[in-house]
Write a protein that holds these residues in place. Structure first.
Motif, PDB file in Angstrom:
ATOM      1  N   GLU A 122     -50.603 -17.177   2.320  1.00  0.00           N
ATOM      2  CA  GLU A 122     -51.863 -16.815   1.676  1.00  0.00           C
ATOM      3  C   GLU A 122     -51.671 -15.667   0.701  1.00  0.00           C
ATOM      4  O   GLU A 122     -52.323 -15.612  -0.349  1.00  0.00           O
ATOM      5  CB  GLU A 122     -52.909 -16.449   2.730  1.00  0.00           C
ATOM      6  CG  GLU A 122     -53.415 -17.641   3.522  1.00  0.00           C
ATOM      7  CD  GLU A 122     -53.980 -18.732   2.622  1.00  0.00           C
ATOM      8  OE1 GLU A 122     -54.671 -18.392   1.629  1.00  0.00           O
ATOM      9  OE2 GLU A 122     -53.727 -19.922   2.876  1.00  0.00           O
ATOM     10  N   ALA A 123     -50.762 -14.741   1.040  1.00  0.00           N
ATOM     11  CA  ALA A 123     -50.458 -13.637   0.120  1.00  0.00           C
ATOM     12  C   ALA A 123     -49.773 -14.176  -1.133  1.00  0.00           C
ATOM     13  O   ALA A 123     -50.054 -13.731  -2.256  1.00  0.00           O
ATOM     14  CB  ALA A 123     -49.581 -12.608   0.813  1.00  0.00           C
ATOM     15  N   ILE A 124     -48.887 -15.151  -0.958  1.00  0.00           N
ATOM     16  CA  ILE A 124     -48.223 -15.771  -2.109  1.00  0.00           C
ATOM     17  C   ILE A 124     -49.243 -16.472  -3.001  1.00  0.00           C
ATOM     18  O   ILE A 124     -49.228 -16.321  -4.228  1.00  0.00           O
ATOM     19  CB  ILE A 124     -47.146 -16.777  -1.630  1.00  0.00           C
ATOM     20  CG1 ILE A 124     -46.023 -16.044  -0.902  1.00  0.00           C
ATOM     21  CG2 ILE A 124     -46.593 -17.573  -2.814  1.00  0.00           C
ATOM     22  CD1 ILE A 124     -44.994 -16.969  -0.285  1.00  0.00           C
ATOM     23  N   ARG A 125     -50.139 -17.225  -2.377  1.00  0.00           N
ATOM     24  CA  ARG A 125     -51.153 -17.946  -3.145  1.00  0.00           C
ATOM     25  C   ARG A 125     -52.047 -16.974  -3.919  1.00  0.00           C
ATOM     26  O   ARG A 125     -52.317 -17.181  -5.109  1.00  0.00           O
ATOM     27  CB  ARG A 125     -51.998 -18.813  -2.215  1.00  0.00           C
ATOM     28  CG  ARG A 125     -53.059 -19.639  -2.958  1.00  0.00           C
ATOM     29  CD  ARG A 125     -53.950 -20.397  -1.990  1.00  0.00           C
ATOM     30  NE  ARG A 125     -53.205 -21.400  -1.255  1.00  0.00           N
ATOM     31  CZ  ARG A 125     -52.933 -22.614  -1.731  1.00  0.00           C
ATOM     32  NH1 ARG A 125     -53.321 -22.948  -2.951  1.00  0.00           N
ATOM     33  NH2 ARG A 125     -52.273 -23.480  -0.991  1.00  0.00           N
ATOM     34  N   ARG A 126     -52.492 -15.923  -3.261  1.00  0.00           N
ATOM     35  CA  ARG A 126     -53.371 -14.957  -3.932  1.00  0.00           C
ATOM     36  C   ARG A 126     -52.678 -14.303  -5.114  1.00  0.00           C
ATOM     37  O   ARG A 126     -53.266 -14.152  -6.195  1.00  0.00           O
ATOM     38  CB  ARG A 126     -53.844 -13.889  -2.941  1.00  0.00           C
ATOM     39  CG  ARG A 126     -54.910 -14.347  -1.971  1.00  0.00           C
ATOM     40  CD  ARG A 126     -55.592 -13.153  -1.328  1.00  0.00           C
ATOM     41  NE  ARG A 126     -54.628 -12.289  -0.642  1.00  0.00           N
ATOM     42  CZ  ARG A 126     -54.266 -12.432   0.630  1.00  0.00           C
ATOM     43  NH1 ARG A 126     -54.786 -13.411   1.356  1.00  0.00           N
ATOM     44  NH2 ARG A 126     -53.403 -11.600   1.183  1.00  0.00           N
ATOM     45  N   THR A 127     -51.423 -13.911  -4.919  1.00  0.00           N
ATOM     46  CA  THR A 127     -50.687 -13.240  -5.991  1.00  0.00           C
ATOM     47  C   THR A 127     -50.484 -14.156  -7.187  1.00  0.00           C
ATOM     48  O   THR A 127     -50.743 -13.777  -8.337  1.00  0.00           O
ATOM     49  CB  THR A 127     -49.321 -12.756  -5.480  1.00  0.00           C
ATOM     50  OG1 THR A 127     -49.520 -11.858  -4.386  1.00  0.00           O
ATOM     51  CG2 THR A 127     -48.553 -12.045  -6.583  1.00  0.00           C
ATOM     52  N   LEU A 128     -50.030 -15.379  -6.932  1.00  0.00           N
ATOM     53  CA  LEU A 128     -49.765 -16.310  -8.024  1.00  0.00           C
ATOM     54  C   LEU A 128     -51.052 -16.752  -8.706  1.00  0.00           C
ATOM     55  O   LEU A 128     -51.097 -16.887  -9.942  1.00  0.00           O
ATOM     56  CB  LEU A 128     -48.991 -17.518  -7.503  1.00  0.00           C
ATOM     57  CG  LEU A 128     -47.563 -17.241  -7.007  1.00  0.00           C
ATOM     58  CD1 LEU A 128     -46.904 -18.532  -6.536  1.00  0.00           C
ATOM     59  CD2 LEU A 128     -46.726 -16.595  -8.102  1.00  0.00           C
ATOM     60  N   GLU A 129     -52.110 -16.991  -7.938  1.00  0.00           N
ATOM     61  CA  GLU A 129     -53.376 -17.410  -8.544  1.00  0.00           C
ATOM     62  C   GLU A 129     -53.978 -16.287  -9.376  1.00  0.00           C
ATOM     63  O   GLU A 129     -54.589 -16.552 -10.414  1.00  0.00           O
ATOM     64  CB  GLU A 129     -54.352 -17.856  -7.455  1.00  0.00           C
ATOM     65  CG  GLU A 129     -54.010 -19.219  -6.867  1.00  0.00           C
ATOM     66  CD  GLU A 129     -55.047 -19.697  -5.867  1.00  0.00           C
ATOM     67  OE1 GLU A 129     -55.900 -18.884  -5.451  1.00  0.00           O
ATOM     68  OE2 GLU A 129     -55.007 -20.893  -5.508  1.00  0.00           O
ATOM     69  N   THR A 130     -53.812 -15.048  -8.937  1.00  0.00           N
ATOM     70  CA  THR A 130     -54.303 -13.924  -9.736  1.00  0.00           C
ATOM     71  C   THR A 130     -53.581 -13.853 -11.072  1.00  0.00           C
ATOM     72  O   THR A 130     -54.205 -13.693 -12.129  1.00  0.00           O
ATOM     73  CB  THR A 130     -54.105 -12.599  -8.977  1.00  0.00           C
ATOM     74  OG1 THR A 130     -54.860 -12.624  -7.767  1.00  0.00           O
ATOM     75  CG2 THR A 130     -54.562 -11.416  -9.822  1.00  0.00           C
ATOM     76  N   ASP A 131     -52.250 -13.992 -11.037  1.00  0.00           N
ATOM     77  CA  ASP A 131     -51.476 -13.997 -12.290  1.00  0.00           C
ATOM     78  C   ASP A 131     -51.910 -15.151 -13.191  1.00  0.00           C
ATOM     79  O   ASP A 131     -52.058 -14.981 -14.410  1.00  0.00           O
ATOM     80  CB  ASP A 131     -49.988 -14.128 -11.976  1.00  0.00           C
ATOM     81  CG  ASP A 131     -49.370 -12.799 -11.568  1.00  0.00           C
ATOM     82  OD1 ASP A 131     -50.121 -11.831 -11.383  1.00  0.00           O
ATOM     83  OD2 ASP A 131     -48.130 -12.742 -11.437  1.00  0.00           O
ATOM     84  N   MET A 132     -52.110 -16.322 -12.587  1.00  0.00           N
ATOM     85  CA  MET A 132     -52.471 -17.506 -13.360  1.00  0.00           C
ATOM     86  C   MET A 132     -53.839 -17.328 -14.023  1.00  0.00           C
ATOM     87  O   MET A 132     -54.009 -17.614 -15.212  1.00  0.00           O
ATOM     88  CB  MET A 132     -52.484 -18.735 -12.446  1.00  0.00           C
ATOM     89  CG  MET A 132     -52.845 -20.036 -13.140  1.00  0.00           C
ATOM     90  SD  MET A 132     -52.716 -21.453 -12.015  1.00  0.00           S
ATOM     91  CE  MET A 132     -53.996 -21.032 -10.810  1.00  0.00           C
TER      92      MET A 132
END
Length: 248
Positions: A122-132
């Protein structure tokens, strides 16, 4: 180079000049320096007044996307994700370290590094989605620069037409001055409408299309990396991500 973009621009110019020629006019009738100065200069001035410099600079930097769009290699990206998943399954997440040295896509490299660091999915998803999302928003805001210019150009063309008519009214007693004033009046309107609808608005929409394609590719990478973090089988990941591939 995107041949369709170049073809569309050339076809628009040919249609405009060819239609004028078929109506009995000449290409010289469409050439008017003062009208071009009013429309181009006024449109650019209005846009510069509206947008901050960082947004203008970003817009200018991504303008080449119209003719040289950024690559969004969906199939290659899917194959890379499946390869990462296979490596992680056989050698563990630390086995992905050498991919971070060879991966050229900064977004994918960041996702791989988050995996190697042992971040929760979930931390990976949040980080990547924020960048995207932030990258998408920056590029869409930059595209608005050209979109705004497309809105201003016809109005500035009308301003040029009014200025031409004022020039005509002041020189009614001098027939030699009437021709240039009338030319500015009508040609400025043509310039404004043409500049907006055959260039500025299509440029803005083309850039938006490139942005959406980039975001979709980054979403593919995000979903793949999160699936690897969840320990899914490579074939299962491939089946899931195939839905991102463009449909002909």
């Amino acid at each position: 180079m995107d041949i369709l973009s170049l073809l569309g621009l050339l076809l628009g110019l040919i249609a405009l000049i060819g239609g004028n020629f078929l109506e009995g006019g000449s290409w010289q009738a469409l050439v008017n320096g003062p009208a071009a100065l009013i429309v181009i200069g006024g449109t650019l001035a209005a846009a510069l007044l509206q947008f901050p410099w960082l947004q203008v600079r970003r817009a200018l930097s991504i303008f080449p996307w119209v003719f040289y769009p950024p690559q969004t290699p969906y199939k290659a990206g899917l194959q890379s994700v499946v390869g990462w998943a296979d490596t992680a399954r056989k050698r563990g997440l630390l086995g992905l370290e050498h991919y971070t040295e060879t991966e050229t896509d900064l977004f994918a490299r960041k996702g791989l590094q988050l995996l190697i660091d042992g971040q929760e999915r979930e931390a990976i998803r949040r980080t990547l989605e924020t960048d995207m999302v932030l990258n998408e928003q920056r590029n869409l805001d930059a595209a608005k620069f050209f979109e705004a210019m497309g809105g201003y150009a016809p109005t500035v063309g009308i301003i040029g037409a009014v200025m031409g008519l004022i020039h005509v009214m002041r020189n009614l007693a001098d027939p030699d001055q009437l021709g240039s004033g009338i030319a500015i009046a009508f040609v400025a309107t043509i310039y404004g409408v043409t500049f907006a609808n055959l260039f500025l608005l299509p440029v803005a929409n083309k850039i938006k299309n490139c942005v959406y394609q980039q975001s979709q590719y980054q979403e593919l990478i995000t979903e793949g990396i999160v699936a690897i973090a969840e320990g899914e089988h490579p074939r299962s990941i491939q089946t899931k991500l195939e839905s991102f591939l463009p449909q002909v």
